[in-house]
Scaffold this motif. Structure first.
Motif, PDB file in Angstrom:
ATOM      1  N   LYS B 395     -26.525   8.127  -7.115  1.00  0.00           N
ATOM      2  CA  LYS B 395     -26.329   6.975  -7.663  1.00  0.00           C
ATOM      3  C   LYS B 395     -26.239   7.303  -9.229  1.00  0.00           C
ATOM      4  O   LYS B 395     -25.503   6.420  -9.958  1.00  0.00           O
ATOM      5  N   ALA B 399     -21.751   7.363  -8.636  1.00  0.00           N
ATOM      6  CA  ALA B 399     -22.072   5.763  -8.432  1.00  0.00           C
ATOM      7  C   ALA B 399     -20.974   5.127  -7.663  1.00  0.00           C
ATOM      8  O   ALA B 399     -21.190   4.253  -7.008  1.00  0.00           O
ATOM      9  N   ASP B 400     -19.867   5.980  -7.962  1.00  0.00           N
ATOM     10  CA  ASP B 400     -18.558   5.077  -7.455  1.00  0.00           C
ATOM     11  C   ASP B 400     -18.394   5.487  -5.843  1.00  0.00           C
ATOM     12  O   ASP B 400     -18.291   4.397  -4.982  1.00  0.00           O
ATOM     13  N   THR B 403     -21.223   3.395  -4.090  1.00  0.00           N
ATOM     14  CA  THR B 403     -21.100   1.778  -4.079  1.00  0.00           C
ATOM     15  C   THR B 403     -19.747   1.486  -3.165  1.00  0.00           C
ATOM     16  O   THR B 403     -19.879   0.706  -2.354  1.00  0.00           O
ATOM     17  N   LYS B 404     -18.567   2.450  -3.362  1.00  0.00           N
ATOM     18  CA  LYS B 404     -17.454   2.042  -2.569  1.00  0.00           C
ATOM     19  C   LYS B 404     -17.461   2.465  -1.133  1.00  0.00           C
ATOM     20  O   LYS B 404     -16.838   2.064  -0.210  1.00  0.00           O
ATOM     21  N   PRO B 408     -21.191   0.113   1.782  1.00  0.00           N
ATOM     22  CA  PRO B 408     -20.725  -0.951   2.757  1.00  0.00           C
ATOM     23  C   PRO B 408     -20.934  -0.535   4.162  1.00  0.00           C
ATOM     24  O   PRO B 408     -21.301  -1.113   4.918  1.00  0.00           O
TER      25      PRO B 408
END
Lengths: 317, 439
Positions: B395, B399-400, B403-404, B408
């Motif tokens: 993180k 982080a990208d 998160t992406k 999900p």
């Protein structure tokens, strides 16, 4: 940014336009006063809108972490947006909000306008449906969340009516639908208010004629109300397009929590831009700015299209 | 106006103005701290005025000014402090001389951009009021190593956060006397508790993607060891996800979901509903950071005794503890860096820092400071186990991707929408695509 449109001749408004003679003292006076009146606004507009827009456009061509050196990247940020599946989803969500939420909001606004037109106490009702627009979106989204959570008000009510297995409203599959319903609920009052104000200007005798001719409600709406509020509907459509693309806080507060971003499934382009800059890693201001430029282009295109769609000679009454 | 403008023109003006108002990413102007006397410093804090940590810092600031004459202008910015400071860091007048924040924000704002000051000199400073002791002597070396990049420390921590599984020791006396050590023990215990309460014993606010990630990550950590998750995250070929051990770890989580071990409503509530439900006795176990007690105390049932145990052991055996830090950082361009360093050293004094434990209810990086009773179990683990960054630093550094790509798919796994095999396959393919795009 300017919106170009073909000018058409306006029908005379009952007053002859001033002769465009060079020498008319009135025209000269007007021309002299043009810049003093326009300049202050133009200066402010340039400083606060045009320059930041140009700066954003420049940033979107760079790789930049918000601090430290900028690295020129050309159109790379745009290329990445084009290929990023998360951006595709966000863009699709933005369009869904624009058309689905917009369609529902306008349908509901027209319906309410029709119902409220000859209702007693309509001023009070108007204030009530305008209320969601006054309260901050953050507050509403929190309230909305508490209504729909697993042990929330809605499910308890459903259980009381004997629904043993109520839907999982805030589950990943339903979350976006709930957000859209919430947005309709928030927006409707605003557009209803504007449309009602327009409808109020329509002379009563036109409706009396309708009654005499035996027109039903739909015919009344189709042949009297709609044509006479057409230009207001056009303005509303432009306002809605612009605000729909910018919607941010309702989704952010409703689906995100504890400083976390909402799930990517419910992102729209505004959230995507925010996430690019502030998702927690090294900020990507270039990509965020590129997203902003895409949103700006989308607004521009929509406004031009809407202007064309709603162009017609205004009806005089 | 001389006669009204034609309506069409009004429309055009309105439309043009409205379009321009959509430009929302403007440039931010900031007042700088230029022209200050050197006996002053500006401190931007991640706390909001009135929070326990803010009160502790405030009293330290007051005595610091009294003893040294250095005025501290503090601004309680809140959690977004690094976002606010970031755009100013490469200007000539950085508005803050000192900032505190969570490690990942400092790392992304200061370290990644080269805008942070090397804090080695601070670690070498003597602590006012503790003769002969330097800052580096009193902070547990493992925390210093944690916050060091290229040999330069970028953070002086004053708070240590760690994830464990929390429960009410007053109610689960058997667990308190012998916490489950292995995964099998844990699953057996869950089975017993599930039949006892007729609902899943695990509390999880799954709308917070991090909280769901803690489960998956810990399973991977215990089976493949520290660093494995982080390595898989940056594997551009995705081959690391093909490791059968990785799938086996994910299957553990899949089983928890399938067997209904998560408390009802976990996948359809709004934080903090489920952790409150847990504190009120509606569930048994909560995997969360050391902030769990202070966050849930207001809704805790009578006599609630906060106890915790580390995530149970997996194939790797040895017990490790993942942590994250909160601490001070100084911008490279700060006008009053010296005064800022002075204050940091001053705050690390045992008496002052211990209030972070006694009044703000947190663990400090000084092993010689007593921790609040409800964190005693965590402290015990910290004193013995090897530590490493939360989520393997993913993180913080990626982080990208987190998160992406990860979140999900992970949410699908945790909410039962994807099987372990689906999860691994999808994580692999989306990872490969992601790295193609973001190399």
């Amino acid at each position: 940014m300017t919106v170009t449109a073909v000018r058409e001749t306006e029908p005379a408004l009952g007053r002859a336009p001033a002769p465009a003679a060079q020498g008319s003292p009135l025209t000269r006076g007007r021309r002299r006063l043009f810049w003093p009146f326009v300049a202050p606004a133009l200066v402010l507009y340039t400083v606060f809108y045009i320059l930041p827009t140009l700066a954003t456009a420049w940033i979107s061509l760079n790789k930049w972490a918000g601090a430290g050196p900028m690295e020129f990247a050309g159109l790379d940020n745009y290329r990445r947006l084009l290929l990023d599946p998360i951006f595709h989803d966000s863009f699709a969500n933005t369009l869904t909000i624009l058309f689905v939420v917009g369609g529902a909001t306008f349908a509901l606004s027209f319906l309410l306008t029709m119902i409220l037109r000859d209702m007693a106490g309509r001023k009070a009702v108007r204030s009530i449906i305008f209320f969601p627009n006054i309260v901050s979106g953050i507050v509403l989204s929190i309230l909305w969340g508490f209504l729909f959570q697993a042990d929330g008000v809605v499910n308890q009510a459903l259980r009381a009516f004997g629904v043993d297995d109520p839907p999982n409203w805030l589950g990943a599959d339903n979350l976006f639908s709930i957000i859209m319903i919430g947005l309709v609920w928030v927006q409707t009052g605003f557009y209803t208010t504007i449309l009602m104000a327009a409808v109020d200007r329509i002379p009563k005798d036109l409706y009396e004629v309708c009654d005499l001719e035996g027109a039903n409600a739909w015919q009344r709406f189709r042949h009297v109300t709609l044509p006479l509020v057409w230009d207001v509907v056009g303005v509303c459509a432009v306002l809605w397009s612009i605000s729909a693309i910018k919607i941010f806080e309702f989704i952010y507060a409703f689906a995100g929590a504890a400083g976390q971003l909402p799930p990517t499934k419910v992102w729209n382009t505004a959230l995507y831009a925010y996430a690019e800059a502030f998702a927690g890693g090294v900020p990507k201001y270039g990509s965020a700015a590129a997203t902003g430029m895409v949103m700006l282009a989308l607004v521009g295109v929509l406004v031009v299209l809407l202007r064309r769609m709603f162009r017609r000679d205004p009806v005089q009454f | 106006m001389y006669g009204s403008l034609p309506r069409r023109q009004v429309f055009r003006i309105v439309a043009a103005a409205a379009v321009a108002t959509t430009v929302s990413l403007g440039t931010v102007a900031c007042g700088g701290s230029a022209g200050q006397a050197s006996d002053e410093l500006v401190y931007w804090s991640m706390w909001k005025a009135g929070e326990p940590q803010a009160k502790v810092l405030e009293s330290a600031i007051a005595s610091f000014t009294k003893e040294t004459g250095v005025k501290v202008k503090v601004e309680w910015k809140g959690r977004d402090v690094s976002k606010q400071l970031a755009p100013t860091l490469n200007t000539r007048n950085v508005p803050a001389d000192l900032m505190d924040s969570a490690d990942r924000f400092v790392k992304s704002t200061f370290v990644a951009t080269g805008q942070g000051l090397d804090l080695s000199p601070v670690y070498d400073m003597e602590i006012p009021g503790e003769a002969g002791k330097k800052v580096g002597d009193v902070i547990d070396p493992k925390y210093r190593d944690y916050a060091t990049a290229d040999g330069k420390p970028w953070l002086v921590p004053y708070e240590v956060l760690a994830e464990q599984i929390w429960y009410n020791g007053d109610e689960l006396k058997d667990v308190a006397s012998a916490p489950p050590k292995t995964w099998d023990d844990f699953v057996t215990l869950l089975g017993e508790r599930k039949s006892a309460r007729n609902d899943g014993p695990l509390a999880l606010d799954a709308d917070i993607a991090d909280y769901s990630a803690f489960w998956t990550y810990h399973a991977v950590l215990r089976d493949l060891g520290p660093g494995a998750f982080g390595a898989a995250a940056v594997d551009k070929t995705g081959a690391k996800f093909d490791d059968p051990a990785f799938l086996a770890a994910i299957q553990k989580i899949e089983k928890l979901v399938k067997d209904g071990y998560f408390a009802k409503g976990y996948d359809g509530s709004k934080y903090p509903a489920i952790q409150q439900k847990w504190a009120g006795g509606g569930a048994d176990f909560l995997l969360l950071g050391t902030f769990a007690p202070s966050e849930t105390k207001p809704s805790a049932k009578e006599g609630f005794a906060y106890r915790s145990f580390p995530f149970p052991e997996g194939a790797k055996g040895e017990q490790t503890q993942e942590i994250s830090l909160i601490g001070f950082a100084i911008p490279a361009q700060a006008g009053n860096a010296e005064a800022a360093k002075k204050f940091v050293a001053y705050f690390m004094n045992k008496e002052r820092l211990s209030k972070i434990a006694s009044e703000a209810g947190n663990i400090t990086p000084r092993p010689d400071i007593e921790v609040p009773a409800e964190l005693a179990d965590v402290k015990k683990t910290l004193d013995t186990a090897e530590t490493h960054p939360a989520l393997d630093g993913v993180k913080m550094d990626n982080a990208d991707w987190y998160t992406k790509v990860f979140q999900p798919v992970n949410t699908e796994l945790i909410t039962g929408k994807a099987s372990a095999a689906d999860f691994v396959a999808k994580l692999k393919s989306t990872s490969v695509d992601f790295w193609k795009l973001n190399d």
